[in-house]
Design an enzyme around this catalytic site. Structure first.
Site, PDB file in Angstrom:
ATOM      1  N   TYR A 103      16.776  15.956   2.923  1.00  0.00           N
ATOM      2  CA  TYR A 103      17.282  17.620   2.826  1.00  0.00           C
ATOM      3  C   TYR A 103      16.045  18.123   2.493  1.00  0.00           C
ATOM      4  CZ  TYR A 103      21.902  15.741   1.770  1.00  0.00           C
ATOM      5  OH  TYR A 103      23.340  15.026   1.812  1.00  0.00           O
ATOM      6  N   TYR A 142      20.362   7.906   4.623  1.00  0.00           N
ATOM      7  CA  TYR A 142      19.334   7.904   3.435  1.00  0.00           C
ATOM      8  C   TYR A 142      19.596   7.054   2.152  1.00  0.00           C
ATOM      9  CZ  TYR A 142      22.110  11.388   1.094  1.00  0.00           C
ATOM     10  OH  TYR A 142      23.022  12.364   0.627  1.00  0.00           O
ATOM     11  N   ARG A 152      23.451   6.077   1.822  1.00  0.00           N
ATOM     12  CA  ARG A 152      24.390   6.681   1.859  1.00  0.00           C
ATOM     13  C   ARG A 152      24.764   6.678   3.393  1.00  0.00           C
ATOM     14  NH1 ARG A 152      27.175  11.110  -0.226  1.00  0.00           N
ATOM     15  NH2 ARG A 152      28.705   9.321   0.417  1.00  0.00           N
ATOM     16  N   HIS A 155      26.687  11.661   6.743  1.00  0.00           N
ATOM     17  CA  HIS A 155      27.952  12.835   6.301  1.00  0.00           C
ATOM     18  C   HIS A 155      27.135  14.122   6.221  1.00  0.00           C
ATOM     19  CE1 HIS A 155      25.411  11.824   2.692  1.00  0.00           C
ATOM     20  NE2 HIS A 155      25.709  13.130   2.174  1.00  0.00           N
ATOM     21  N   HIS A 157      28.340  17.943   4.170  1.00  0.00           N
ATOM     22  CA  HIS A 157      28.898  18.575   2.814  1.00  0.00           C
ATOM     23  C   HIS A 157      29.502  19.929   3.353  1.00  0.00           C
ATOM     24  CE1 HIS A 157      26.885  16.026  -0.202  1.00  0.00           C
ATOM     25  NE2 HIS A 157      26.038  15.814   0.673  1.00  0.00           N
TER      26      HIS A 157
END
Length: 235
Positions: A103, A142, A152, A155, A157
């Site tokens: 991110y 990640y 994780r 995905h 959000h």
């Protein structure tokens, strides 16, 4: 106005032992429902101006000097109410990691490259049929240090605003066939297997654009028996 009762069993609990940070932040006492004021339930509201043209194209809205790296995908679906009626004119926000699983955030120090041409966030307003559409890059998995060798799944959000800030709902969309689903405490904090699968998008060849991008369908149901599990702050 009456609503179908919310089935809390399909939503993740505030405390889930396998999800380590919930142990630290979950409330230790029973929550007290608060009745909001009329203004809190009716505003402020969002219009189309909240999502300027181009905000739903994540391959362009953060571009500096080139194309973002990774696999282009189209993510689309409908926002539906408890009676499967489309919810028009509602703001949908999206944020995600880049193709390398990182991110754009100072807290994210994962040893993976940042993409200078990928912002990782976008927004749009649903049309008359409650439909939204994003063009983006498929996010990478990640590590997240929740437990030994924790990763994780891929995905995205989603945030959905209703008629006011107080009605905001947040959820996550996963991709079909990901082997990390069965190992992920967030995904498995939802006890109902059918509700888990409502978080998994569906590959759709009709949405797929030839020689350009694969298409995925993900409907968001706000309430009722087939509601999409949400990361809600109130019980």
């Amino acid at each position: 106005m009456s609503f179908q009762p919310r089935d809390w069993r399909i939503h993740p609990p505030h405390l889930f032992e396998g999800y380590r940070s919930t142990v630290l932040r979950a409330p230790s006492q029973k929550l007290i429902p608060l009745t909001g004021s009329l203004s809190e339930h009716q505003g402020p509201a969002f219009t189309a101006a909240a999502a300027p043209p181009g905000e739903s194209d994540l391959t362009r809205n953060g571009r500096v000097n080139g194309e973002p790296l990774g696999e282009r995908i189209i993510v689309t679906g409908q926002v539906l109410d408890e009676d499967a009626r489309p919810v028009a004119g509602t703001l949908v926000e999206l944020w995600q990691a880049n193709a390398a699983g990182r991110y754009i955030h100072k807290v994210d120090q994962h040893d993976a490259p940042l993409d200078p041409n990928f912002l990782g966030a976008g927004r749009c307003v649903t049309d008359a049929e409650g439909r939204y559409r994003f063009l983006t890059i498929k996010p990478g998995a990640y590590p997240w240090r929740n437990h030994a060798n924790a990763w994780r799944p891929q995905h995205i959000h989603f945030s959905v605003f209703g008629p006011a800030f107080a009605t905001r709902l947040v959820t996550q969309m996963y991709f079909p066939g990901d082997p990390l689903h069965t190992l992920d405490p967030m995904f498995n904090s939802i006890a109902d297997p059918a509700a888990q699968q409502r978080l998994v998008s569906r590959f759709d060849i009709d949405i797929t654009e030839p020689e350009f991008a694969l298409g995925y369908q993900f409907d968001i149901v706000l309430r009722g028996r087939l509601a999409t599990p949400m990361e809600e702050g109130h019980r």
